[in-house]
Motif scaffolding. Structure first.
Motif, PDB file in Angstrom:
ATOM      1  N   MET B 133       1.239  -1.646  -0.317  1.00  0.00           N
ATOM      2  CA  MET B 133       0.226  -0.419   0.156  1.00  0.00           C
ATOM      3  C   MET B 133       0.965   1.390  -0.286  1.00  0.00           C
ATOM      4  O   MET B 133       0.406   2.077  -0.661  1.00  0.00           O
ATOM      5  CB  MET B 133      -0.687   0.320   1.520  1.00  0.00           C
ATOM      6  CG  MET B 133      -2.184   1.088   1.121  1.00  0.00           C
ATOM      7  SD  MET B 133      -3.450   1.126  -0.027  1.00  0.00           S
ATOM      8  CE  MET B 133      -4.333  -0.545   0.864  1.00  0.00           C
ATOM      9  N   LEU B 137       0.929   4.012  -2.894  1.00  0.00           N
ATOM     10  CA  LEU B 137       0.504   5.007  -2.504  1.00  0.00           C
ATOM     11  C   LEU B 137       1.772   6.299  -3.158  1.00  0.00           C
ATOM     12  O   LEU B 137       1.277   7.242  -3.633  1.00  0.00           O
ATOM     13  CB  LEU B 137       0.484   5.604  -1.136  1.00  0.00           C
ATOM     14  CG  LEU B 137      -1.180   5.802  -0.125  1.00  0.00           C
ATOM     15  CD1 LEU B 137      -0.974   5.761   0.913  1.00  0.00           C
ATOM     16  CD2 LEU B 137      -1.546   6.878  -1.444  1.00  0.00           C
ATOM     17  N   LEU B 181      -8.845   7.033  -6.318  1.00  0.00           N
ATOM     18  CA  LEU B 181      -9.130   5.681  -6.192  1.00  0.00           C
ATOM     19  C   LEU B 181      -8.347   4.652  -7.173  1.00  0.00           C
ATOM     20  O   LEU B 181      -7.679   3.703  -6.358  1.00  0.00           O
ATOM     21  CB  LEU B 181     -10.243   5.375  -5.458  1.00  0.00           C
ATOM     22  CG  LEU B 181     -10.285   4.597  -4.092  1.00  0.00           C
ATOM     23  CD1 LEU B 181      -9.752   4.892  -3.075  1.00  0.00           C
ATOM     24  CD2 LEU B 181     -12.106   5.074  -3.998  1.00  0.00           C
ATOM     25  N   MET B 182      -8.950   4.485  -7.832  1.00  0.00           N
ATOM     26  CA  MET B 182      -8.826   4.313  -8.328  1.00  0.00           C
ATOM     27  C   MET B 182      -7.857   3.081  -8.968  1.00  0.00           C
ATOM     28  O   MET B 182      -7.022   1.734  -9.819  1.00  0.00           O
ATOM     29  CB  MET B 182      -9.607   4.070 -10.328  1.00  0.00           C
ATOM     30  CG  MET B 182     -11.433   3.522  -9.825  1.00  0.00           C
ATOM     31  SD  MET B 182     -12.631   4.076 -10.955  1.00  0.00           S
ATOM     32  CE  MET B 182     -11.693   3.192 -12.847  1.00  0.00           C
ATOM     33  N   LEU B 184      -5.143   3.303  -7.706  1.00  0.00           N
ATOM     34  CA  LEU B 184      -4.615   3.262  -6.194  1.00  0.00           C
ATOM     35  C   LEU B 184      -4.932   1.437  -6.062  1.00  0.00           C
ATOM     36  O   LEU B 184      -4.118   0.903  -6.012  1.00  0.00           O
ATOM     37  CB  LEU B 184      -4.888   4.054  -4.949  1.00  0.00           C
ATOM     38  CG  LEU B 184      -4.523   3.211  -4.037  1.00  0.00           C
ATOM     39  CD1 LEU B 184      -3.494   3.673  -4.219  1.00  0.00           C
ATOM     40  CD2 LEU B 184      -4.857   3.497  -2.442  1.00  0.00           C
ATOM     41  N   LYS B 185      -6.030   1.505  -6.639  1.00  0.00           N
ATOM     42  CA  LYS B 185      -6.513  -0.343  -6.537  1.00  0.00           C
ATOM     43  C   LYS B 185      -5.820  -0.620  -7.500  1.00  0.00           C
ATOM     44  O   LYS B 185      -5.506  -1.712  -7.263  1.00  0.00           O
ATOM     45  CB  LYS B 185      -8.253   0.003  -7.003  1.00  0.00           C
ATOM     46  CG  LYS B 185      -9.060  -0.452  -5.993  1.00  0.00           C
ATOM     47  CD  LYS B 185     -10.486  -0.659  -5.760  1.00  0.00           C
ATOM     48  CE  LYS B 185     -10.878  -1.911  -5.998  1.00  0.00           C
ATOM     49  NZ  LYS B 185     -12.527  -1.887  -6.324  1.00  0.00           N
ATOM     50  N   PHE B 188      -2.412  -1.437  -6.038  1.00  0.00           N
ATOM     51  CA  PHE B 188      -2.457  -2.257  -5.057  1.00  0.00           C
ATOM     52  C   PHE B 188      -1.962  -3.802  -5.681  1.00  0.00           C
ATOM     53  O   PHE B 188      -1.724  -4.500  -5.432  1.00  0.00           O
ATOM     54  CB  PHE B 188      -3.593  -1.907  -3.982  1.00  0.00           C
ATOM     55  CG  PHE B 188      -3.690  -3.025  -3.422  1.00  0.00           C
ATOM     56  CD1 PHE B 188      -2.285  -2.462  -2.018  1.00  0.00           C
ATOM     57  CD2 PHE B 188      -4.531  -3.898  -2.958  1.00  0.00           C
ATOM     58  CE1 PHE B 188      -2.664  -2.855  -0.857  1.00  0.00           C
ATOM     59  CE2 PHE B 188      -4.768  -4.079  -1.993  1.00  0.00           C
ATOM     60  CZ  PHE B 188      -3.538  -4.024  -0.400  1.00  0.00           C
ATOM     61  N   PHE B 189      -3.675  -3.712  -6.377  1.00  0.00           N
ATOM     62  CA  PHE B 189      -4.410  -5.154  -6.713  1.00  0.00           C
ATOM     63  C   PHE B 189      -2.527  -6.001  -7.810  1.00  0.00           C
ATOM     64  O   PHE B 189      -3.359  -7.330  -7.718  1.00  0.00           O
ATOM     65  CB  PHE B 189      -5.085  -4.982  -7.561  1.00  0.00           C
ATOM     66  CG  PHE B 189      -6.363  -5.276  -6.350  1.00  0.00           C
ATOM     67  CD1 PHE B 189      -6.419  -6.186  -5.206  1.00  0.00           C
ATOM     68  CD2 PHE B 189      -6.685  -4.404  -5.703  1.00  0.00           C
ATOM     69  CE1 PHE B 189      -7.188  -6.163  -3.869  1.00  0.00           C
ATOM     70  CE2 PHE B 189      -7.858  -4.238  -5.194  1.00  0.00           C
ATOM     71  CZ  PHE B 189      -7.955  -5.711  -3.609  1.00  0.00           C
ATOM     72  N   TYR B 192      -0.335  -7.471  -4.767  1.00  0.00           N
ATOM     73  CA  TYR B 192      -1.873  -7.897  -3.749  1.00  0.00           C
ATOM     74  C   TYR B 192      -2.776  -9.138  -3.895  1.00  0.00           C
ATOM     75  O   TYR B 192      -3.435  -8.295  -5.006  1.00  0.00           O
ATOM     76  CB  TYR B 192      -2.073  -7.274  -3.213  1.00  0.00           C
ATOM     77  CG  TYR B 192      -3.047  -7.057  -1.657  1.00  0.00           C
ATOM     78  CD1 TYR B 192      -1.766  -7.418  -0.332  1.00  0.00           C
ATOM     79  CD2 TYR B 192      -4.332  -8.036  -1.749  1.00  0.00           C
ATOM     80  CE1 TYR B 192      -3.061  -8.180   0.601  1.00  0.00           C
ATOM     81  CE2 TYR B 192      -4.520  -8.701  -0.831  1.00  0.00           C
ATOM     82  CZ  TYR B 192      -4.547  -8.330   0.780  1.00  0.00           C
ATOM     83  OH  TYR B 192      -4.327  -9.489   1.760  1.00  0.00           O
TER      84      TYR B 192
END
Lengths: 370, 196
Positions: B133, B137, B181-182, B184-185, B188-189, B192
């Motif tokens: 994360m 970020l 946010l999109m 970041l997602k 992240f994914f 992760y």
């Protein structure tokens, strides 16, 4: 754009911001469309992750602030004082035995060692090159200590001995064999001091003035053999521009010092093929210190520096160590010395801090005396 | 009830209060935990090849472990706080020593310790997720990073963020936030894996 609207809807749904009507509509959509259902699950997980992240980050800050506040308020001893304290304890344990004897006998000699100007060897190209060994003068003084405690600060150097020179060195065999520069050993005897400040007696086994390499053997019952040596000796020639680092004892207080630089030429002074030219901050006392590459392979030994040019130094190539050790086998007086060089480097992929941490215990400060 | 019994009960109540305080980020509770438990860890680390800074880092990690543990609904502490923190620190320090390649024959200490293996495993997973994360970020760039941090870390409202960043209204800020946010997602994914 659609994705954003969907995301907004999911967030609203998850945070309970939807009206009852919106909510039941959304749930119907979720049931019907598996993609949306998946997105909701995924986003729930993601929000959970962000929440954990935020919690930890905030708590980490809070916790650090608390620590710093308490530190400032004097709740604990700060780092610096800690290390000074540690040093005093070290010194104390080093001299404890002697002090105890001294206290009962009532003798006192305080030994002052001061490191004076660098020794200039006449055999060297004096005006241009400077050897990096330390010249040492010992002044012995009787000192009357007022009051009841009488100190006798003694070293393993015999009482009437005169310290001649000093430098750095490093272990190449767990049995206690140390390599240094020949010019570090200007006296006829030597002691070595490990990174913890412990003094150990050592024999000068061999010194070759031509290659400027010398071999010492620790001969002291206080010496604890390590299980292994963390670095290896690189036989092959190194690459131009390769990053290098060193650990040595250039300072008078005998604290270990780290230096970083690069290999600036594959030959040394005036094209000497036995040495490298390196760019590193080398000082008197660095003589005999090892040069490592990033993989913690030993590639050379610092020996001299150019007088006029700051930062330019020369290092004897590591292959010379191997030559010297091979040559020992051919000499009658040294043929029984079996030196086993370290085979593998266990720290080749470690971060620099971890490498230094590991290597420093195999680095010795060297004092030579008559 | 005997006086000893009462004192034990008082101590237990005190521990419970401290843990509740910790769960709510109460600064007095955090301070009290540091004051009463850090010296033991400092002593331990410094006696086992470590520095004051090492002790600080290790203790901080143990505090995080305890903090995250008390957040859980299923939270139970089956031993004293002191024992728990020490056990975590001991394991972490042992691991650190091994990573540094230092010999770690049984660490010297007279402190009591309990098995914290499960907690350490949970912690490791959280450490990994935290790092992912954090990287995600930090690679977002501005204003996305600050906008999301403002919203999720500092819990600021959309209107406040709109003012801070100079959006003309909260809706625009919100729109920007979703875009960020999109991204970041996605970041992240990619690192992760669900179900891992």
């Amino acid at each position: 754009m659609e994705d954003i609207q969907l995301l907004e809807a999911i967030e609203k749904y998850l945070s309970g911001e939807m009206s009852a009507q919106e909510r039941s509509n959304f749930e119907a959509l979720r049931k019907k469309t598996s993609e949306i259902d998946q997105m909701v699950v995924e986003h729930t997980l993601f929000l959970q992750q962000i929440e954990w992240y935020a919690q930890r980050k905030n708590f980490n800050q809070q916790s650090q602030n608390t620590f710093n506040k308490l530190l400032a308020e004097g709740e604990w001893t700060a780092n610096d004082e800690q290390s000074t304290q540690f040093k005093i304890i070290q010194l104390w344990s080093k001299y404890k035995k002697v002090t105890a004897i001294a206290a009962s006998v009532g003798g006192f000699i305080a030994l002052f060692t001061s490191f004076l100007v660098m020794y200039l060897s006449p055999s060297l190209n004096g005006t241009q090159l400077m050897q990096l060994s330390k010249a040492v003068e010992v002044i012995k003084k009787n000192q009357q200590v007022q009051g009841h405690i009488l100190n006798d600060v003694k070293t393993k150097i015999p009482e009437n001995a005169k310290l001649i020179s000093g430098g750095s060195g490093f272990l190449i065999d767990i049995k206690g064999f140390i390599i240094t520069n020949a010019h570090v050993l200007k006296g006829n005897s030597a002691i070595v001091i490990n990174s913890k400040g412990q003094e150990l007696k050592a024999n000068i086994v061999y010194a070759d003035i031509t290659s400027d390499i010398a071999l010492l053997e620790i001969k002291d019952e206080d010496f604890k053999q390590p299980k292994s040596i963390p670095y290896t000796i690189r036989k092959k020639i190194s690459d131009l521009g390769e990053e290098i680092f060193t650990l040595g004892y250039p300072r008078n207080d005998n604290d270990i010092v780290y230096g970083k630089g690069y290999l600036s030429a594959l030959t040394g002074f005036n094209g000497d093929s036995g040495t490298y030219q390196i760019q590193i901050g080398a000082n008197p006392g660095n003589s005999g210190a090892p040069i490592f590459n990033n993989q913690a392979e030993l590639i050379g030994i610092i020996s001299t520096r150019q007088r006029q040019t700051e930062g330019v130094a020369f290092a004897v190539k590591a292959s010379k160590i191997i030559d010297v050790i091979e040559s020992l086998k051919e000499k009658e007086s040294t043929k029984d010395i079996a030196i086993k060089l370290p085979k593998s480097s266990v720290i080749s992929n470690s971060a620099r801090k971890a490498q230094l941490d590991r290597i420093k215990d195999y680095m010795y400060s060297i004092r030579s005396f008559n | 009830m005997s006086e000893i019994r009462i004192n034990i009960l008082k101590a237990e109540l005190n521990e419970q209060a401290l843990l509740r305080g910790l769960a709510q980020n109460d600064s007095q509770a955090v301070e009290a935990l540091y004051k009463s438990h850090f010296p033991v860890i400092q002593h331990f680390v410094e006696n086992n090849n470590g520095s004051f800074d090492d002790a600080r880092d290790i203790f901080q990690e143990a505090m995080i472990a305890l903090y995250e543990k008390v957040q859980l609904d299923s939270f139970v502490l089956t031993c004293q706080i002191k024992t728990y923190l020490f056990s975590i620190c001991k394991h972490l320090w042992l691991k650190r020593l091994q990573q540094m390649g230092k010999y770690s024959n049984p660490l010297s200490s007279e402190e009591e310790s309990v098995s914290v293996q499960e907690d350490l495993e949970v912690m490791e997973k959280k450490d990994a997720a935290f790092a992912i994360m954090d990287r995600a970020l930090n690679s977002l760039g501005e204003p996305c990073k600050s906008l999301l941090e403002g919203y999720y870390l500092n819990k600021k409202g959309m209107q406040e963020l709109a003012n801070q960043f100079g959006y003309t209204n909260a809706d625009n800020a919100k729109n920007q936030k979703y875009k960020c946010l999109m991204r970041l997602k996605k970041l992240f994914f990619t690192q992760y894996n669900i179900g891992d």
